[in-house]
Design an enzyme around this catalytic site. Sequence first.
Site, PDB file in Angstrom:
ATOM      1  N   HIS A 182       5.940  -6.766  -4.823  1.00  0.00           N
ATOM      2  CA  HIS A 182       7.150  -5.881  -4.415  1.00  0.00           C
ATOM      3  C   HIS A 182       7.237  -4.572  -5.416  1.00  0.00           C
ATOM      4  CE1 HIS A 182      10.497  -4.581  -1.975  1.00  0.00           C
ATOM      5  NE2 HIS A 182      10.627  -5.605  -1.454  1.00  0.00           N
ATOM      6  N   ASP A 193       6.497  -1.946  -0.726  1.00  0.00           N
ATOM      7  CA  ASP A 193       7.919  -2.346  -0.312  1.00  0.00           C
ATOM      8  C   ASP A 193       7.544  -3.028   1.364  1.00  0.00           C
ATOM      9  OD1 ASP A 193       7.422  -0.286   1.546  1.00  0.00           O
ATOM     10  OD2 ASP A 193       9.089   0.763   0.620  1.00  0.00           O
TER      11      ASP A 193
END
Lengths: 332, 323, 433
Positions: free
Chosen positions: C406, C410
Amino acid sequence: MSTPNAVREITFGQAVNEAIAEEMRRDPRVFMIGEDIAEAGTTFKVLKGLVEEFGKERIIDSPIAEAGITGIGVGAAMTGMRPIVDIMFGDFITLAMDQLVNQAAKIHYMSGGKWSVPMVVRTTLGATRRSAAQHSQSLHAWLCHIPGLKVIAPSTPYDAKGLLKSAIRDNSPVVTFEDKMMFQLKGPVPEGEYTIPLGVADIKRVGKDITLVGTSSMVHVALEAAKILAEIGIEAEVVDPRTLKPLDTETLINSAKKTSRAIVIDEGHLSYGVTAEIASIIADGAFYYLDAPVKRLGAMDVPIPFSPALEDLTVPTPAQVVEMAKTLCGRV
Amino acid sequence: MSKEYDVEQLLHFYQQMFRIRAFEEKTNELYQRAIMPGLAHLYIGEEAVAVGVCEALRKDDYITSTHRGHGHCLAKGASFDRMFAELLGKHPGYCHGKGGSMHIADPDSGNLGANAIVGGSAGIATGAALSMKMQGLDRVVVCFFGEGALNEGLVYESMNMAQLWKLPVIYCCENNLYNEYTPYQETTAGTFLGRPAAFGMNAVEVDGQDVLAVYEAAGQVIERARKGEGPSFLLCNTYRFYGHHVGDIDRSYYRSKEEELYWMTERDPLKLLANWMLDRKLTDSNVFTQIENEIRAEVEAAVQFAINAPYPPKEEVDQHVYA
Amino acid sequence: MATEVFMPALGIAQDTGKLLEWLVQEGEKVTKGQPIMVIETDKTTVEIEAPASGVLANVRAQPGEDVPVGQVIAHILAEGEALPAPTPPQAQTQPSIPSAEPPTKLISPVAARLAAEKGIDIQKVPSSRDRVTKEDVLAYLAAQPQTQKASPPRVLASPKARRLAQEAGIAFGALHGSGPDGAILAADVLQAIQNRVPPTPVAPQPPVAAQPFAASRMWKTMAKRMAESWQTVPHFFLESEVNASALLAWREQLRARGHNEVTITDLLLKLTALALRQHPRLNASWIGEDIVLHQEINLGLAVMVEEGLLVPVIHKADQLGVLEIAARRQKLIAGAQANRLSLEEMSGGTFTLSNLGMFGVSAFSAIINPPEAGILAIGTIEEKVIAQQGQMMVQPRLRLTLSLDHRVVDGARGAQFLQTLKGLIEEPLRSLD
Ligand SMILES: Cc1ncc(C[n+]2csc(CCOP(=O)(O)OP(=O)(O)O)c2C)c(N)n1
Ligand SMILES: [Mg+2]
């Protein structure tokens, strides 16, 4: 936690007295020399009764001559006796310093191990007796600095007796520092023979959150602090080195590794003292286990003042330990 | 008594001795009432030594004192209020409460300081004498010490140099018969006077209970020193009426009640002087009573001052560590 | 000429390698290609082969040492050859400073200090004149990729917190410190560990007679890497089920043309490489405090071997045809099983595929192979009843699970990539668009 379940409680002073008496009975080479130690039994009356049992030949009242009696002790020790030299106040050890540092400490080494000095020097440390700057110092670090000398600083009657007996049997010069405020302190001491080896620390209280290393009477300051800390959920471990030289570094480091925090408390002046030595040993040995800097509490770097209003500011108190411990544990 | 004394001077000696007596009695009381922290070594019984010597000194001469030092300090000109304040650890005390009973020092009265290390001031006094000589000043230094100090090495190292260099210092040995709880005979080989003799030092032995005898003997050796003729050893035979310190109550194991009683009744320096004056009809006993009452009132006021005085503020604790 | 043996750079953004052991001792003979040392990088443990034949000499690194990549750690001397002579003194007047290692080039003091401050190896800085100067160092610095320049700001942390974080593979960057001045304390790290690791049921007690199992070095390396990844990399997962009809048909066509070696894995490697080309953000790494996009698309393929798990790499997979990919894969798997993979074959991966379909696994989540930002986990192709335009029908379906870092990608970017990949799998011809 080596204090056994003894029924008998005696004072620190009585424990010292017993240790000397037992060793004198056991070994005819042991004798004592010091100022006002015979009928007076020292200013603190700790040695009362010894002269009655052992006579003035073995409990020798000396002139006021610290350098002299220490030097005499060295010579007697080298030639078959086992003297205990009594230096009334730790402050006066300065007068005997040449004999201790340049003579007693070095003779075994300089002679390639040919001569040895099995001598004990018994003296005091500690302030708060309103005795001002020349009768209140804790100068034990001076001697810890000298290779060839061993230094003990017992905190309980039990330790005082066991350590002193070992010191008397030791073949090297040993200096024992007793806090003059602890002579009336009572504690369990078993009847009968036992000794405590030099160089072994004792965990006086088990805990997991912070290590409080205390020496001599500062062990009681640490224990008092631990009690207060327990009320707010901080479990302090109190470690008493008992012998300052040689130091039981392993116990100190292991405790700090376990708790990840440590405060070292000693009544000597903070600068260049016992706390600095122990803190550095912990910082080094437990570095990757520490969650906070190793902290030190010692006597303020000022001559001990007479006025109670000032004197009490100069020595570590349980409240100071508690405050410091709370900060280290993130509890403020 | 070879000298002629006028009554005023004699009464002044009495007054000075009584100041010490009254101060010390009050000190004992302060200890017993738990108003005074720590201990004190009372000078009662030995007053004639301090007063006899200090009366022979100039104000700008120096003294060094001992653990049993209140008498020396008062005789050299210290005031009651600041003395008591020091004994109680109060801020207006001579040393701001930092010194206490055993460490009173006061440059204004030429007091280099009381010393709690037995024999510890021998070097200081001798060094001050060297300093006077080097600076061309005609001041004299008196080093007070007990006979117990005669067994410390420093005393001899200092006496040797003082004699060698003819320094203006008087080694005033107050022989009160005991080193703490041990009679001096058990700790001291040879004779007291044999010690200065070994250095070829001028020595005088005097009855330390007779203030006039002390005054005269001191006067001689002080003048000698002032003229640059060198140091002297002044042996004053005396006795402390009370214990080694205020807590030394049970003394039976080292000296007898009879011995104490003898000194207190037959050899009290104040009584000896008063009787000497009364015998000669130089004054009447009311005068002594009056002096005593005045001094006791002064002591009372000084004690009240000290009791009411503030303790030193916290900030005082690390002041004066370095100059 | 004596041949230099140096610490090789084996991975992207790797700046040191740890020498684990010398397989040949100083003074022993070696033949070119013979393994002479074992080194460990942040990815793997490998044997390094002798670059020449001769005698191993001048060994300068000890086992356990972390050595900057590129640094010479030994020489191999041919028969009768001596070590390169130290540079002769420049002039008579120069004081001779006794030194164990003769300087290889002249360096100005300013340049040396600057290099030390910037943490670069001065020996690597080319000199423009007779000596390395400050300007040379600055030029060298400017030429370095962005991420190497900025060293992350120093993080305040207690020694214990540092040790715990290191043991657990936690990066301080993500932590909030509760100590003085925001210093990270042990409690903060412990909290982070707790938050990261999904709660596991109470570990079953090992059977009383359990024997300690001596894990191989490869296994230990894998264990360490996986633990580090799981605890440091904030993983998240995207799942998608795709229609595998076209994929199966594609393979059938290839087989019909005699290319029996081609597997579903090969096709997926090809299509993934193509999808990555459209979504460079997934072909990237989180390094220091920055995202670094990689130029090449080098696909790792998780291969099980006896000793553990290996991830050989098909370099520039996007530029290879399916047949080429199949050939590479075959060679890599054979090499892996025979423990014969070269360094090149073991390093440089930018994204990994892991296929457990052959074991009948429907779907699974894989742990990212750092510093890569993603790994695609491929399940088995199963016939399923699905509804399409109101009709029930049977269709071969394939479940894909994408694990992503992450810090680099995203959710939306990951989803877009997966959408592209799904499209390519369902209509492989799109790859020609
Ligand atoms: C160096 C030193 N050793 C020991 C002491 C402990 N001490 C205090 S007073 C005293 C006795 C001193 O005797 P003396 O010198 O005769 O003085 P007095 O008390 O009789 O006035 C002793 C031993 C000390 N203060 N200093
Ligand atoms: Mg005396």
